[in-house]
Enzyme design. Structure first.
Site, PDB file in Angstrom:
ATOM      1  N   CYS A 395       0.851  -1.189   0.000  1.00 30.05           N
ATOM      2  CA  CYS A 395       0.000   0.000   0.000  1.00 30.05           C
ATOM      3  C   CYS A 395       0.885   1.237   0.000  1.00 30.05           C
ATOM      4  O   CYS A 395       1.778   1.371   0.829  1.00 30.05           O
ATOM      5  CB  CYS A 395      -0.891  -0.050   1.236  1.00 30.05           C
ATOM      6  SG  CYS A 395      -1.351   1.528   1.937  1.00 30.05           S
ATOM      7  N   CYS A 398       0.916   3.496   3.092  1.00 27.95           N
ATOM      8  CA  CYS A 398       1.604   2.821   4.203  1.00 27.95           C
ATOM      9  C   CYS A 398       3.107   2.806   3.949  1.00 27.95           C
ATOM     10  O   CYS A 398       3.902   2.929   4.867  1.00 27.95           O
ATOM     11  CB  CYS A 398       1.126   1.387   4.359  1.00 27.95           C
ATOM     12  SG  CYS A 398      -0.644   1.200   4.239  1.00 27.95           S
TER      13      CYS A 398
END
Ligand SMILES: *[C@@H]1O[C@H](CO)[C@@H](O)[C@H](O)[C@H]1NC(C)=O
Ligand SMILES: *[C@@H]1O[C@H](CO)[C@@H](O)[C@H](O)[C@H]1NC(C)=O
Length: 469
Positions: A395, A398
């Protein structure tokens, strides 16, 4: 001598834990707040400080000023290369792929294992696509910068890089590296979870936390433990380590906890085409930190979060002379702003320096020189590895915050290991021995800002959980 005492105390507390575990008396019913927080009070291990003092200091004195500083142009733009390939494995979650971040997952991107002829019509298949699409949308990084900002960042000078890096230098010279606006990309719930996220944390804990072969229990505190005896071996092993190696594990666990506090505090509560509502999800918080639901791990995680806070706090207090030099500027090109920001920065640093409860100076990162150098090298290798693992996070949002926070913590460690160099720095003129790049400065303060936010959020959760049983 200090070491030996530390070891003895470690041994005694392990024995005490062993004895105590056999005699669990029935306790009166507790509130959910007590189950998360009752063990997180009073004195912290390896440190002469108590949680209540830290809370007060952070929440009322530091946090508001730090927030203001981090909103300034110097600190809000971070240059990062999110396109570096993962050096350890190839099959990064399909739904985190860059091209996938702008358009929904294609059916051929869904992993083979769960793909079947009829998967489209199966509930599982649909849920997966939906989850994947959501994770994508929430995990995408907003790369927009105003034209003005783009011009300004072109002017920002680069400092010389130092050889002492704890993180893999994130080739910010690469054409793939881009500035991102951290205020536009807050750290919050992204829907990134499941096996892919698990693998990242497992690799970080298993391969990079000084774990010996003899310990079989998974170090990832989220993994379920395999029986009580393994549990005790694990904790006595941890207690028996030298204070610095134990610290390494606790720092990683603290970072993990902080990230989880953020996603519980900025959870996507409602997602319609009209609006998105973000806020506290108490259930999510309890699942990660409740003493009973996590078999005792939750409060330990929270203690490690405080531990991480104190380590970064100590690094900041040690690096004050570097920022105090008259030549040092927070350069963005706006003279008035830059001077104001430097003043605010120094104010924050002096506040931190005046905080009385730091680590025992004599026990931390201060063995004899040869031993200290060896330890520094070991730390550096382990830590660099963790920074490379961040390139494997599927991600993008992230990955952004993972990279920033590991670089920030790496910078804190670099400072702690360079204490003498900093103390001997000339008061003016260039400092050749110790240097911090703009990237390191931005990541150091933003990383600390995240941990400071987590400590503040714990107060909110404590209040929210007050009446929950
Ligand atoms: C809160 O988190 C839990 C998972 O821990 C989830 O099942 C629940 O739907 C969330 N609540 C809201 C309001 O989103
Ligand atoms: C770095 O991480 C990789 C992948 O997990 C691992 O195989 C390797 O042993 C690690 N190296 C060090 C020095 O920790």
């Amino acid at each position: 001598m200090d070491r030996r005492w530390g070891f003895l105390i470690g041994l005694l507390s392990a024995v005490w834990l062993l004895l105590r575990s056999g005699h669990d008396e029935p306790r009166p019913p507790e509130t959910a707040a007590q189950r998360c927080f009752c063990q997180v009070s009073g004195y912290l291990d390896d440190c002469t400080c108590d949680v209540e003092t830290i809370d007060k200091f952070n929440n009322y004195r530091l946090f508001p000023r730090l927030q203001k500083l981090l909103e300034s142009d110097y600190f809000r733009y971070y240059k990062v290369n999110l396109k570096r390939p993962c050096p350890f494995w190839k099959d990064i979650s399909q739904c985190g792929r860059r091209d996938c971040a702008v358009k929904p997952c294609q059916s051929d991107e869904v992993p083979d294992g769960i793909k079947s002829a009829s998967y489209k019509y199966s509930e599982e298949g649909n849920n997966l696509i939906e989850e994947c699409e959501q994770a994508e949308r929430l995990g995408a990084v907003d790369e927009s910068l105003s034209e003005e900002t783009q011009k300004a960042v072109l002017q920002w000078t680069k400092h010389d890089d130092s050889s002492d890096n704890f993180c893999e230098a994130d080739d910010i010279q690469s054409p793939d590296a881009e500035y991102v606006d951290l205020l536009l990309n807050p750290e919050r719930y992204t829907g990134y979870k499941g096996p892919d996220a698990w693998r990242i944390w497992n690799v970080i804990y298993e391969e990079n936390c000084f774990k010996p072969q003899t310990i079989k229990r998974p170090l990832n505190p989220l993994a379920s433990s395999q029986g009580k005896s393994e549990e005790n071996t694990f904790y006595s092993w941890l207690e028996g380590l030298c204070v610095e190696k134990r610290a390494f594990y606790r720092l990683i666990s603290g970072l993990h906890a902080s990230i989880n506090v953020h996603l519980s505090a900025r959870y996507l509560l409602q997602d319609t085409w009209l609006e998105q509502i973000w806020g506290h999800n108490v259930t999510e918080f309890q699942q990660r930190f409740d003493g009973i639901l996590t078999e005792g791990e939750g409060p330990r995680r929270l203690k490690n979060l405080y531990f991480l806070y104190l380590i970064e706090l100590k690094a900041l207090s040690k690096v004050v002379p570097f920022f105090e030099r008259p030549d040092f500027q927070l350069f963005t090109g706006n003279k008035v702003q830059d001077a104001d920001n430097k003043m605010l920065l120094l104010e924050i640093l002096h506040e931190i320096k005046s905080f009385p409860l730091h680590f025992d100076e004599n026990s931390f990162f201060a063995g004899d020189k040869k031993e200290a150098n060896k330890l520094k090298e070991e730390f550096r290798l382990h830590f660099r590895n963790i920074s490379r693992i961040m390139d494997c996070v599927g991600c993008f949002k992230c990955r952004l915050w993972g990279k920033l926070q590991t670089q920030g913590l790496g910078t804190a460690l670099k400072i702690l290991f360079s204490e003498k160099l900093i103390a001997n720095m000339p008061e003016s003129g260039p400092s050749y021995e110790f240097q911090l790049t703009r990237q390191e400065i931005v990541s150091l303060f933003n990383a600390f800002g995240r941990i400071s936010t987590s400590v503040k959020e714990l107060e909110n959760f404590r209040n929210l959980l007050q009446n929950v049983r």
